[in-house]
Design a protein around this motif. Structure first.
Motif, short mmCIF file in Angstrom:
data_model
loop_
_atom_site.label_atom_id
_atom_site.label_comp_id
_atom_site.label_asym_id
_atom_site.label_seq_id
_atom_site.Cartn_x
_atom_site.Cartn_y
_atom_site.Cartn_z
N GLY A 1 37.48 30.89 33.39
CA GLY A 1 37.67 30.68 34.83
C GLY A 1 36.35 30.49 35.55
O GLY A 1 36.32 30.01 36.68
N VAL B 1 38.17 44.20 28.94
CA VAL B 1 38.92 45.37 28.46
C VAL B 1 39.04 45.20 26.95
O VAL B 1 39.82 44.35 26.49
N LYS C 1 38.88 41.64 26.07
CA LYS C 1 39.81 40.70 26.71
C LYS C 1 39.48 40.63 28.20
O LYS C 1 39.40 41.66 28.87
N PRO C 2 39.28 39.41 28.74
CA PRO C 2 38.81 39.31 30.13
C PRO C 2 39.93 39.45 31.16
O PRO C 2 41.00 38.86 31.02
N LEU C 3 39.68 40.23 32.19
CA LEU C 3 40.57 40.31 33.36
C LEU C 3 39.77 39.83 34.57
O LEU C 3 38.78 40.46 34.94
N PRO C 4 40.17 38.71 35.19
CA PRO C 4 39.43 38.23 36.37
C PRO C 4 40.03 38.80 37.66
O PRO C 4 40.97 39.57 37.62
N GLN C 5 39.47 38.41 38.78
CA GLN C 5 39.96 38.71 40.14
C GLN C 5 39.66 40.16 40.55
O GLN C 5 40.27 41.11 40.06
N LEU D 1 40.45 42.18 42.97
CA LEU D 1 41.48 43.15 43.36
C LEU D 1 42.41 43.51 42.21
O LEU D 1 42.91 44.63 42.13
N ALA D 2 42.64 42.55 41.31
CA ALA D 2 43.44 42.86 40.11
C ALA D 2 42.70 43.88 39.26
O ALA D 2 43.30 44.82 38.72
N ARG E 1 42.81 47.32 41.20
CA ARG E 1 44.13 47.95 41.14
C ARG E 1 44.39 48.53 39.75
O ARG E 1 44.91 49.65 39.61
N TYR E 2 44.02 47.78 38.72
CA TYR E 2 44.20 48.25 37.34
C TYR E 2 43.39 49.53 37.10
O TYR E 2 43.92 50.53 36.59
N ASP F 1 44.40 43.43 50.46
CA ASP F 1 44.38 41.98 50.73
C ASP F 1 43.82 41.69 52.12
O ASP F 1 43.08 40.72 52.31
#
Lengths: 203, 203
Positions: free
Chosen positions: A48, A56, A59-63, A65-66, A69-70, A93
């Motif tokens: 992206g 993690v 493994k990539p987690l973008p964004q 706020l996501a 929150r996680y 938001d």
């Protein structure tokens, strides 16, 4: 627990909320800070091509706020009640919208003088003040954003409006309940220690 | 179950995902659509002055994605695994960013000819195509965005890229796995019925 690596620029910006949640929850992680000069090269390896990214176990987690929150779920900072969780999401938001507008002005090509004028005459009265107004009213009746328990919404309120206070404290004068919350979160021992030990960056 | 009223303009826009989730989950609600002419008056009664708002037993929840995520939980469309839920959140934020860029062009003061040029030369290749590329690759290996179960992420993918298909179907030609998912969700009986009975609006 998975292995966490948070990748962002050497700035608070859109990664600092995740860092606060890590600190608050006592969750170990690697805080990888990329220098601007190295970004064009590094960018190709980021799915992206945008930061922050949370790895993690690789493994990539973008964004932002996501990610927040996680991590907030792992730190016990998300209400289990669906509607209370949704109020936190909506607040996040809304503050992200406000912050985004602020960054747009900060990174625009206008002169510092023009930027100040836009902040003063448009951004503050039309974008930020209405949010502060509603928030201050809500916080008058509650210990935290969600009644009597701290959530990631409180961390985000303290982060965003603490930044405002650093730049121009008097903008918050009319919102004492917000100031109280900003300070209460920043007085938390773990958050305090993070603030004292994190790299000193302009934003 | 609470009483739900979704308030938005007479458009799909940022409320349609919530309407799809209501439809998919068979959840009863009032779909209040405000005409543009009535908005200045109505605006005063909406906390935050922005739409959509979901009234939950007369308590307002703002922010389209907070609304969608909350309703998706009620409809069984949010994964119970935290990391899977976070991937859905990240996808929703990414598609919301893309859609936001698209709306900005749509509602700008430029001529239709200029807008088309921006869509063709900047928005599609630089904003939308990279997202489609990654999504198509992911969907090649999975039945749904999260492996083998449908989530609100699938509804959002189908909604957003189905809108693109309506306007310019050939933009999706290079992304067959995305086309398959767009169609699979739209073939769902409840979503199909909603599409057939919802007011016909330009966007």
């Amino acid at each position: 627990m998975p292995e966490y690596k948070l990748i962002y620029f050497n700035a608070r910006g859109r990664a600092e909320l995740a860092r606060w949640i890590f600190a608050y929850g006592g969750i170990p992680y690697t805080d990888e800070r990329i220098e601007k000069a190295d970004w064009p090269d590094k960018k190709k390896s980021i799915p992206g091509g945008k930061l922050p990214v949370l790895m993690v176990d690789d493994k990539p987690l973008p964004q932002s706020l996501a990610i927040a929150r996680y991590l907030a779920k792992q730190a016990g900072l998300v209400p289990t009640d669906d509607l209370e969780a949704a109020y936190c999401d909506a607040l996040a938001d809304t503050l992200s919208d406000v912050t985004g507008e602020g960054y747009k002005i900060m990174f625009s090509s206008q002169s510092e003088e023009e930027k100040k004028k836009i902040y003063r005459e448009e951004f503050f009265p039309n974008v930020m003040a209405p949010v502060l107004e509603r928030l201050n009213k809500r916080l008058q009746d509650r210990e935290w954003f969600i009644d009597d328990k701290i959530t990631w919404a409180d961390l985000m309120i303290s982060l965003v409006f603490g930044e405002v206070r650093k730049r121009k404290a008097e903008l918050l004068d009319a919102y004492p309940a917000v100031i109280t919350l900003v300070q209460k979160v920043r007085d938390n021992a773990a958050i305090k220690q993070h603030q004292e030990t994190a790299p000193d960056t302009p934003f």
